[in-house]
Design a protein around this motif. Structure first.
Motif: not given
Length: 359
Positions: A148-154, A157-158
């Motif tokens: 819930s609290f994680q950064s998507y970009r961190n 790797d999209h």
């Protein structure tokens, strides 16, 4: 009145209690634990006698700690365990034996719907419309589930996620990212009333709710153990990780009776492609090492390699162990729960706003 609490990895504590006019008039603690000096148990009984019936775990634990003094040794249990047993005796908390658990093992679902079902079924338990439930998941596609609290970009790797056709979703609980391949992971959720973990800290409740699966793994020949805060591991490496979320009931009467509900979900590696995982997830070699492999070219396969069993047989063994340990009945997701989950997909779990709530 009698209440019991089995300390995960420790001993059984039993409390026999009499109540008069809202006061604990008699308290007798017993169990297969060890305590020194010899009069520690008498001091505990004496300290709890006269306390209000509705005293919290924290209040009773503090009284017990003060009564035995800093020189006492409680082995296999602690003051909190005593307090939890007393709370169960007076009906302020419940134990596994107080419930009949439904077991659900349905068809594969999309990652977004899986996230939504977790919330919908937890809400049902919180509202008292569903009994405590164990749900085994099946995955419809490759996925990464971020906390819930994680950064998507961190974390993601999209480009690699698109290359390997991996759907990224965000769950309502905290913790780290989980890499999913259908047929190569085992995921389950426990939905239980707050009364089952009443008085337990978040840290203690992880061990408490993971205890049954450690027993199941032991029967399969895996020397698994719980590692705080939320890992299940074995001598050859990490097997899986757990996460939790607590929800209050939307109904005041149910909230007072059940104490809301707890979602406790676990994903275990059956046979994961570590090379693919490390391309999609931005994790380093050090983090990979606790998953049982030192090279991204290997597979993370603790359940497959240690049991030699097909995934379906491992799941059946888990369910059989759970049935042998607790009262159970087979169940299904209700139509109203599925409608609620589909609504949550539309309004929350299927939206970019939720997925990127932490950019």
């Amino acid at each position: 009145m009698r209440g019991e609490y089995k300390v995960p990895g420790g001993k059984l504590v039993a409390a026999e209690v009499e109540v008069d006019d809202g006061i604990l008039s008699t308290v007798r603690i017993s169990g297969d634990f060890f305590a020194e000096p010899d009069d520690a148990l008498e001091n505990i009984d004496r300290a709890l006698t006269g306390m209000p019936e509705d005293a919290s775990v924290q209040q009773m634990s503090a009284v017990v700690t003060a009564a035995i003094g800093p020189q006492a040794h409680l082995i296999g249990f602690d003051a909190d365990a005593v307090a939890i047993a007393v709370r169960r005796a007076v009906g302020r908390a419940t134990s596994w034996s107080d419930h009949t658990f439904q077991i659900i093992h349905g068809a594969a679902e999309t990652p977004q719907l899986q996230m939504a079902l977790d919330q919908a079924l937890t809400e049902s338990v919180a509202d008292g419309t569903r009994p405590p439930t164990l749900r085994i998941w099946e995955w419809e596609r490759n996925a990464v589930v971020i906390g819930s609290f994680q950064s998507y970009r961190n974390e993601i790797d999209h480009a690699a996620a698109e290359q390997f056709d991996v759907t990224v979703v965000r769950r309502i609980s905290g913790g780290g990212a989980m890499f999913i391949e259908p047929g190569n992971t085992i995921t389950y959720s426990l939905y239980v009333p707050g009364s089952l973990v009443e008085g337990l800290s978040f840290e203690r409740s992880y061990a408490f709710l993971d205890d049954w699966v450690l027993g199941a793994l032991s029967e399969l020949g895996i020397a698994a153990r719980y590692v705080p805060l939320n890992d299940i591991t074995s001598p050859v490496g990490k097997i899986g990780g757990a996460a939790q979320k607590r929800l209050a009931s939307r109904d005041a009467e149910a909230r007072n009776k059940l104490g809301g509900a707890v979602l406790h979900h676990v994903t275990m590696a059956y046979d994961i492609d570590a090379g693919k995982m490390t391309q999609v997830l931005r994790i380093g070699r050090e983090k990979l090492s606790d998953k049982g492999t030192a090279s991204a070219n290997k597979r993370v396969d603790p359940l497959r390699s240690q049991t030699g069993m097909p995934r379906a047989d491992v799941i059946d063994a888990f369910k059989d162990h759970f049935r042998g340990r607790y009262r159970t009945a087979d169940g299904v997701i209700t139509e109203s729960e599925r409608r609620r989950a589909e609504q949550l997909v539309t309004e929350k779990f299927g939206t970019g706003a939720w997925l990127h709530r932490v950019p």
